[in-house]
Scaffold this motif. Structure first.
Motif, PDB file in Angstrom:
ATOM      1  N   TYR A  12      22.189  -0.782  71.405  1.00 10.32           N
ATOM      2  CA  TYR A  12      22.794   0.280  70.591  1.00 10.32           C
ATOM      3  C   TYR A  12      24.295   0.039  70.458  1.00 10.32           C
ATOM      4  O   TYR A  12      24.843   0.045  69.354  1.00 10.32           O
ATOM      5  CB  TYR A  12      22.501   1.633  71.245  1.00 10.32           C
ATOM      6  CG  TYR A  12      23.122   2.829  70.574  1.00 10.32           C
ATOM      7  CD1 TYR A  12      22.419   3.541  69.606  1.00 10.32           C
ATOM      8  CD2 TYR A  12      24.390   3.275  70.927  1.00 10.32           C
ATOM      9  CE1 TYR A  12      22.974   4.668  69.000  1.00 10.32           C
ATOM     10  CE2 TYR A  12      24.953   4.389  70.323  1.00 10.32           C
ATOM     11  CZ  TYR A  12      24.242   5.077  69.368  1.00 10.32           C
ATOM     12  OH  TYR A  12      24.795   6.186  68.772  1.00 10.32           O
ATOM     13  N   SER A  14      16.468  11.923  71.070  1.00 14.08           N
ATOM     14  CA  SER A  14      17.810  12.111  70.535  1.00 14.08           C
ATOM     15  C   SER A  14      18.475  10.768  70.242  1.00 14.08           C
ATOM     16  O   SER A  14      19.208  10.631  69.255  1.00 14.08           O
ATOM     17  CB  SER A  14      18.665  12.914  71.517  1.00 14.08           C
ATOM     18  OG  SER A  14      19.950  13.128  70.984  1.00 14.08           O
ATOM     19  N   TRP A  15      18.204   9.771  71.065  1.00 13.58           N
ATOM     20  CA  TRP A  15      18.740   8.430  70.812  1.00 13.58           C
ATOM     21  C   TRP A  15      18.126   7.845  69.546  1.00 13.58           C
ATOM     22  O   TRP A  15      18.821   7.206  68.753  1.00 13.58           O
ATOM     23  CB  TRP A  15      18.510   7.522  72.019  1.00 13.58           C
ATOM     24  CG  TRP A  15      19.389   7.894  73.157  1.00 13.58           C
ATOM     25  CD1 TRP A  15      19.072   8.695  74.216  1.00 13.58           C
ATOM     26  CD2 TRP A  15      20.753   7.524  73.337  1.00 13.58           C
ATOM     27  NE1 TRP A  15      20.154   8.831  75.041  1.00 13.58           N
ATOM     28  CE2 TRP A  15      21.198   8.118  74.525  1.00 13.58           C
ATOM     29  CE3 TRP A  15      21.642   6.739  72.605  1.00 13.58           C
ATOM     30  CZ2 TRP A  15      22.497   7.951  75.002  1.00 13.58           C
ATOM     31  CZ3 TRP A  15      22.928   6.571  73.088  1.00 13.58           C
ATOM     32  CH2 TRP A  15      23.346   7.175  74.271  1.00 13.58           C
ATOM     33  N   GLN A  19      19.805   9.423  66.673  1.00 12.10           N
ATOM     34  CA  GLN A  19      21.123   8.819  66.426  1.00 12.10           C
ATOM     35  C   GLN A  19      20.973   7.541  65.605  1.00 12.10           C
ATOM     36  O   GLN A  19      21.771   7.277  64.705  1.00 12.10           O
ATOM     37  CB  GLN A  19      21.820   8.501  67.739  1.00 12.10           C
ATOM     38  CG  GLN A  19      22.334   9.720  68.460  1.00 12.10           C
ATOM     39  CD  GLN A  19      23.079   9.351  69.716  1.00 12.10           C
ATOM     40  OE1 GLN A  19      23.949   8.492  69.699  1.00 12.10           O
ATOM     41  NE2 GLN A  19      22.742  10.007  70.813  1.00 12.10           N
ATOM     42  N   MET A  77      18.364  15.857  66.126  1.00 14.93           N
ATOM     43  CA  MET A  77      19.119  15.968  67.386  1.00 14.93           C
ATOM     44  C   MET A  77      19.299  17.425  67.780  1.00 14.93           C
ATOM     45  O   MET A  77      19.151  17.779  68.950  1.00 14.93           O
ATOM     46  CB  MET A  77      20.494  15.308  67.247  1.00 14.93           C
ATOM     47  CG  MET A  77      20.492  13.829  67.457  1.00 14.93           C
ATOM     48  SD  MET A  77      22.168  13.179  67.465  1.00 14.93           S
ATOM     49  CE  MET A  77      22.433  13.006  65.711  1.00 14.93           C
ATOM     50  N   SER A 133      24.379  17.130  76.146  1.00 16.55           N
ATOM     51  CA  SER A 133      24.537  15.825  75.492  1.00 16.55           C
ATOM     52  C   SER A 133      24.067  15.864  74.044  1.00 16.55           C
ATOM     53  O   SER A 133      24.698  15.258  73.164  1.00 16.55           O
ATOM     54  CB  SER A 133      23.764  14.746  76.254  1.00 16.55           C
ATOM     55  OG  SER A 133      24.336  14.526  77.520  1.00 16.55           O
ATOM     56  N   CYS A 134      22.969  16.551  73.776  1.00 16.01           N
ATOM     57  CA  CYS A 134      22.468  16.643  72.396  1.00 16.01           C
ATOM     58  C   CYS A 134      23.492  17.326  71.498  1.00 16.01           C
ATOM     59  O   CYS A 134      23.745  16.859  70.382  1.00 16.01           O
ATOM     60  CB  CYS A 134      21.139  17.383  72.347  1.00 16.01           C
ATOM     61  SG  CYS A 134      19.731  16.379  72.847  1.00 16.01           S
ATOM     62  N   ARG A 143      26.720  17.532  71.978  1.00 19.41           N
ATOM     63  CA  ARG A 143      27.846  16.596  71.832  1.00 19.41           C
ATOM     64  C   ARG A 143      27.514  15.524  70.801  1.00 19.41           C
ATOM     65  O   ARG A 143      28.335  15.198  69.940  1.00 19.41           O
ATOM     66  CB  ARG A 143      28.148  15.938  73.184  1.00 19.41           C
ATOM     67  CG  ARG A 143      29.276  14.909  73.114  1.00 19.41           C
ATOM     68  CD  ARG A 143      29.191  13.870  74.210  1.00 19.41           C
ATOM     69  NE  ARG A 143      27.941  13.141  74.127  1.00 19.41           N
ATOM     70  CZ  ARG A 143      27.256  12.724  75.201  1.00 19.41           C
ATOM     71  NH1 ARG A 143      27.679  12.977  76.411  1.00 19.41           N
ATOM     72  NH2 ARG A 143      26.137  12.041  75.043  1.00 19.41           N
ATOM     73  N   ASP A 144      26.304  15.000  70.879  1.00 12.88           N
ATOM     74  CA  ASP A 144      25.896  13.936  69.961  1.00 12.88           C
ATOM     75  C   ASP A 144      25.754  14.439  68.532  1.00 12.88           C
ATOM     76  O   ASP A 144      26.034  13.703  67.583  1.00 12.88           O
ATOM     77  CB  ASP A 144      24.604  13.280  70.444  1.00 12.88           C
ATOM     78  CG  ASP A 144      24.802  12.547  71.764  1.00 12.88           C
ATOM     79  OD1 ASP A 144      25.965  12.207  72.095  1.00 12.88           O
ATOM     80  OD2 ASP A 144      23.801  12.324  72.464  1.00 12.88           O
ATOM     81  N   LEU A 160      29.319  14.376  67.377  1.00 17.82           N
ATOM     82  CA  LEU A 160      29.782  12.999  67.221  1.00 17.82           C
ATOM     83  C   LEU A 160      29.168  12.326  65.997  1.00 17.82           C
ATOM     84  O   LEU A 160      29.871  11.715  65.180  1.00 17.82           O
ATOM     85  CB  LEU A 160      29.453  12.193  68.478  1.00 17.82           C
ATOM     86  CG  LEU A 160      29.845  10.728  68.464  1.00 17.82           C
ATOM     87  CD1 LEU A 160      31.350  10.584  68.412  1.00 17.82           C
ATOM     88  CD2 LEU A 160      29.283  10.035  69.698  1.00 17.82           C
ATOM     89  N   MET A 161      27.865  12.433  65.851  1.00 19.69           N
ATOM     90  CA  MET A 161      27.196  11.778  64.730  1.00 19.69           C
ATOM     91  C   MET A 161      27.516  12.475  63.410  1.00 19.69           C
ATOM     92  O   MET A 161      27.538  11.834  62.363  1.00 19.69           O
ATOM     93  CB  MET A 161      25.691  11.695  64.972  1.00 19.69           C
ATOM     94  CG  MET A 161      25.308  10.866  66.200  1.00 19.69           C
ATOM     95  SD  MET A 161      26.053   9.228  66.280  1.00 19.69           S
ATOM     96  CE  MET A 161      24.997   8.337  65.164  1.00 19.69           C
TER      97      MET A 161
END
Length: 172
Positions: A69, A102-103, A106, A121, A139-140, A142-143, A146-147
């Motif tokens: 990744y 979630s990854w 992304q 996400m 984390s989700c 935050r992601d 971010l995304m």
């Protein structure tokens, strides 16, 4: 290394897992991290089969996927995240590895499916939050932020960040 020499595979695997996580946080090179992740995977593969070994295999695959990744090898990262998820489902059950999706979401964003990936996400964040997996929930969110920034959807980024901060404060 000492744990390996004395035949303590479980502690060697735990140490390798910690080192792989630290290497990413410290910004070590992709090459070094890939080598560490492969060493971890090989150590897990050399360990006798057990429930713990199955979980360790999932973790090793996750670190391998993270390296790809971060190296922007998106197709390979997706393959490894899918293999990781499959290993996690077998080892712990589907409800314990929802966070891995979630990854994959992304990767959807990176591949140009921003709205779908970000929505996925967000929904995963709600599921892991309901499952009591606070760290994955934070984390989700935050992601999502971010995304969303990566996709230049600043309204969604603000919303994800605000929701994530509210949730993070509620679990402290």
């Amino acid at each position: 290394e000492l744990a390996l020499r004395i035949g303590d595979h479980d502690n060697a695997i735990e140490a390798s897992t910690l080192m792989a996580g630290d290497a990413r946080r410290e910004g070590d090179s992709i090459t070094k991290r890939r080598d560490q992740a492969m060493q971890l995977y090989n150590e897990v593969a050399a360990n006798p089969s057990s429930e713990a070994a199955a979980v360790h295999r999932m973790e090793a695959l996750w670190f391998l996927a993270l390296v790809e990744y971060d190296a922007n090898n998106i197709a390979r990262a997706r393959e490894l995240f899918l293999e990781c998820r499959d290993a996690g489902v077998q080892a712990m059950g589907a409800d314990k590895v929802v966070w891995l999706d979630s990854w994959l979401a992304q990767l959807d964003v990176v591949e140009g499916h921003a709205a779908e990936g970000i929505a996925r996400m967000r929904s995963i964040g709600e599921v892991v939050r309901a499952n009591g997996q606070e760290d994955s929930g934070v984390s989700c969110y935050r992601d999502v932020a971010l995304m969303s920034i990566r996709a230049m959807d600043y309204r969604e980024a603000s919303k994800g960040l605000a929701e994530g901060l509210r949730y993070a404060e509620s679990v402290e």
